[in-house]
Design a protein around this motif. Structure first.
Motif, mmCIF file in Angstrom:
data_model
loop_
_atom_site.group_PDB
_atom_site.id
_atom_site.type_symbol
_atom_site.label_atom_id
_atom_site.label_comp_id
_atom_site.label_asym_id
_atom_site.label_seq_id
_atom_site.Cartn_x
_atom_site.Cartn_y
_atom_site.Cartn_z
ATOM 1 N N LEU A 29 29.111 -0.663 1.708
ATOM 2 C CA LEU A 29 30.264 -0.424 2.821
ATOM 3 C C LEU A 29 31.299 0.669 2.350
ATOM 4 C CD1 LEU A 29 31.566 -3.906 3.464
ATOM 5 C CD2 LEU A 29 29.841 -2.901 4.739
ATOM 6 N N ALA A 30 31.949 1.358 3.285
ATOM 7 C CA ALA A 30 32.673 2.535 3.194
ATOM 8 C C ALA A 30 33.666 2.054 1.965
ATOM 9 C CB ALA A 30 33.352 2.922 4.437
ATOM 10 N N GLY A 31 33.727 2.990 1.234
ATOM 11 C CA GLY A 31 34.713 2.721 -0.228
ATOM 12 C C GLY A 31 33.780 2.280 -1.473
ATOM 13 N N ASP A 32 32.450 1.710 -1.066
ATOM 14 C CA ASP A 32 31.821 1.398 -2.250
ATOM 15 C C ASP A 32 31.467 2.590 -2.929
ATOM 16 O OD1 ASP A 32 32.131 -1.183 -1.715
ATOM 17 O OD2 ASP A 32 30.402 -1.509 -0.364
ATOM 18 N N THR A 33 30.992 2.659 -4.186
ATOM 19 C CA THR A 33 30.282 3.640 -4.970
ATOM 20 C C THR A 33 29.097 3.542 -5.239
ATOM 21 O OG1 THR A 33 31.250 2.961 -6.966
ATOM 22 C CG2 THR A 33 32.518 4.654 -5.705
ATOM 23 N N VAL A 104 27.791 4.396 7.713
ATOM 24 C CA VAL A 104 29.316 4.315 7.787
ATOM 25 C C VAL A 104 30.046 3.505 8.859
ATOM 26 C CG1 VAL A 104 31.699 5.810 7.896
ATOM 27 C CG2 VAL A 104 29.470 6.807 6.795
ATOM 28 N N ARG A 105 30.419 2.322 8.497
ATOM 29 C CA ARG A 105 30.742 1.297 9.505
ATOM 30 C C ARG A 105 31.934 2.021 10.362
ATOM 31 N NH1 ARG A 105 28.968 -4.037 9.236
ATOM 32 N NH2 ARG A 105 27.249 -3.745 7.618
ATOM 33 N N GLY A 106 31.854 1.593 11.772
ATOM 34 C CA GLY A 106 32.796 2.144 12.626
ATOM 35 C C GLY A 106 32.663 3.319 13.181
ATOM 36 N N THR A 107 31.418 4.085 12.996
ATOM 37 C CA THR A 107 30.632 5.186 13.365
ATOM 38 C C THR A 107 29.222 4.981 13.665
ATOM 39 O OG1 THR A 107 29.804 6.275 11.434
ATOM 40 C CG2 THR A 107 32.285 6.170 11.713
ATOM 41 N N ALA A 108 28.615 6.030 14.397
ATOM 42 C CA ALA A 108 27.410 5.970 14.747
ATOM 43 C C ALA A 108 26.237 6.218 13.512
ATOM 44 C CB ALA A 108 26.982 6.896 15.616
ATOM 45 N N MET A 109 26.954 6.613 12.273
ATOM 46 C CA MET A 109 26.303 6.816 11.140
ATOM 47 C C MET A 109 25.291 5.570 10.812
ATOM 48 S SD MET A 109 24.889 9.192 8.968
ATOM 49 C CE MET A 109 24.207 9.134 7.340
ATOM 50 N N PRO A 110 23.982 5.325 10.887
ATOM 51 C CA PRO A 110 23.402 3.990 10.563
ATOM 52 C C PRO A 110 22.928 4.075 8.849
ATOM 53 C CG PRO A 110 21.627 5.496 11.456
ATOM 54 C CD PRO A 110 23.238 6.273 11.679
ATOM 55 N N ALA A 111 22.618 3.053 8.683
ATOM 56 C CA ALA A 111 22.034 2.911 7.009
ATOM 57 C C ALA A 111 20.572 3.376 6.937
ATOM 58 C CB ALA A 111 21.998 1.335 6.589
ATOM 59 N N TRP A 112 20.279 4.192 5.991
ATOM 60 C CA TRP A 112 19.028 4.761 6.051
ATOM 61 C C TRP A 112 18.363 4.060 4.667
ATOM 62 C CZ3 TRP A 112 17.290 6.916 9.940
ATOM 63 C CH2 TRP A 112 17.773 7.581 10.926
ATOM 64 N N PHE A 210 37.714 -0.040 11.738
ATOM 65 C CA PHE A 210 37.308 0.990 10.398
ATOM 66 C C PHE A 210 38.083 0.829 9.510
ATOM 67 C CE2 PHE A 210 37.378 5.172 8.420
ATOM 68 C CZ PHE A 210 36.077 5.110 8.226
ATOM 69 N N ILE A 211 39.356 0.519 9.695
ATOM 70 C CA ILE A 211 40.297 0.165 8.299
ATOM 71 C C ILE A 211 39.911 -0.773 7.377
ATOM 72 C CG2 ILE A 211 41.939 -1.308 9.662
ATOM 73 C CD1 ILE A 211 42.901 1.321 6.843
ATOM 74 N N SER A 212 39.121 -1.737 8.016
ATOM 75 C CA SER A 212 38.811 -3.090 7.316
ATOM 76 C C SER A 212 37.812 -2.758 6.540
ATOM 77 C CB SER A 212 38.550 -4.214 8.257
ATOM 78 O OG SER A 212 37.344 -3.967 8.926
ATOM 79 N N TYR A 213 36.907 -1.761 6.679
ATOM 80 C CA TYR A 213 35.794 -1.319 5.802
ATOM 81 C C TYR A 213 36.131 -0.399 4.515
ATOM 82 C CZ TYR A 213 32.983 -3.202 9.525
ATOM 83 O OH TYR A 213 32.332 -3.916 10.498
ATOM 84 N N LEU A 214 37.607 -0.032 4.534
ATOM 85 C CA LEU A 214 38.080 1.021 3.640
ATOM 86 C C LEU A 214 38.902 0.264 2.470
ATOM 87 C CD1 LEU A 214 39.370 3.889 5.892
ATOM 88 C CD2 LEU A 214 36.953 3.497 4.846
ATOM 89 N N LEU A 251 48.593 -0.701 9.171
ATOM 90 C CA LEU A 251 47.293 -0.452 9.597
ATOM 91 C C LEU A 251 46.359 -1.552 9.411
ATOM 92 C CD1 LEU A 251 46.400 3.285 8.179
ATOM 93 C CD2 LEU A 251 46.698 2.568 10.626
ATOM 94 N N ARG A 252 46.404 -2.195 8.124
ATOM 95 C CA ARG A 252 45.701 -3.319 7.951
ATOM 96 C C ARG A 252 46.167 -4.622 8.901
ATOM 97 N NH1 ARG A 252 42.031 -2.285 4.594
ATOM 98 N NH2 ARG A 252 42.091 -1.154 3.099
#
Length: 270
Positions: A29-33, A104-112, A210-214, A251-252
């Protein structure tokens, strides 16, 4: 003509893609490294990455990686312009790898991660970095910079009081770009490229705001130090530490209200 394989572009059917990926296991998820170490970039890896980019990514990001692919006009938010040196140079390798791997959740960028091998994903990163390698931009601005621990947590509870205080901060400093509803539709938004983030409103591309994935650390860093290559300016010299955390509480809180309203638990009024 751009070569678009089945399932190899941003225009996937959201429900089908989400169901298929859910069955395949948890996504980054967004924010993970993640524990990923970049292999060295070589001329061969850059050339290989160009081939992969053209096959998998150009439909949305464009053949020139400028965010103007044939699918881009149908997407909200629009794909990133990967020739924006300030933006690309600001992203660490593990963040780029995570975005490509898990989407990137909340966008059209899918997982590859199910379509591309790790080697291909790294080669794409090498290619993207090569596009701005000759750009000497190193710092987005000349003001102070505050190091932020990605694992830092909000010291304030997300409750009515903190959200009310954060709303005042947000409406005064952030709403002109992000909109009063934090939906990215502020008065200045039509003039900004890339457009401000929709932080709260649920779109057809995401099942949660989107904020919930960050992670807290990522949001705090973006507010504190800005996001190079975008119109998101640093607020370190304007907002106090407490005010920045209060804005995140707002925001949350609004994200929770949006999710509750969409699930039938409330009216979502603001």
């Amino acid at each position: 003509m751009t070569r678009l394989h089945r399932g190899r572009h941003c225009g996937l059917v959201p429900g089908f893609a989400a169901a298929a990926l859910a069955l395949a296991g948890p996504l980054l998820l967004a924010g993970d490294t993640g524990a990923h170490v970049a292999p060295p970039s070589t001329p061969a890896s850059v050339r290989a990455g160009e081939v992969v980019f053209f096959e998998y990514c150009s439909g949305c990001h464009g053949r020139r990686a400028d965010g103007r692919g044939p699918e881009s006009l149908n997407l909200d938010p629009r794909p990133q312009n990967l020739r924006n040196a300030q933006f690309v140079k600001h992203l660490p390798d593990d963040r780029m790898f995570t975005s490509i791997s898990g989407g990137v959740r909340g966008t059209a960028m899918p997982a590859w991660e199910l379509e591309m091998s790790a080697e291909k994903r790294w080669s794409v990163i090498h290619y993207i970095r090569s596009l701005t390698a000759d750009d000497t931009i190193s710092l987005p601005n000349g003001i102070a910079h505050q190091s932020v621990d990605p694992a830092v947590k909000n010291p304030l509870p997300v409750d009515e009081a903190s959200a009310a205080a954060g709303k005042k901060v947000f409406l005064r400093y952030c709403a002109s770009c992000h909109g009063r509803k934090a939906d990215g539709k502020g008065a200045l938004a039509p003039n900004l490229v890339p457009a401000p983030r929709n932080l709260v409103a649920i779109t057809s591309w995401g099942e949660r705001p989107f904020i919930s994935y960050l992670a807290d650390g990522r949001v705090y860093d973006s507010i504190t130090n800005g996001v190079p290559g975008t119109s998101m300016q640093p607020w370190i010299g304007v907002l106090t530490d407490t005010e920045r955390w209060q804005a995140i509480c707002f925001l949350r809180h609004e994200g929770d209200r949006e999710l509750d309203a969409r699930s039938g638990g409330g009216d979502g009024s603001r």
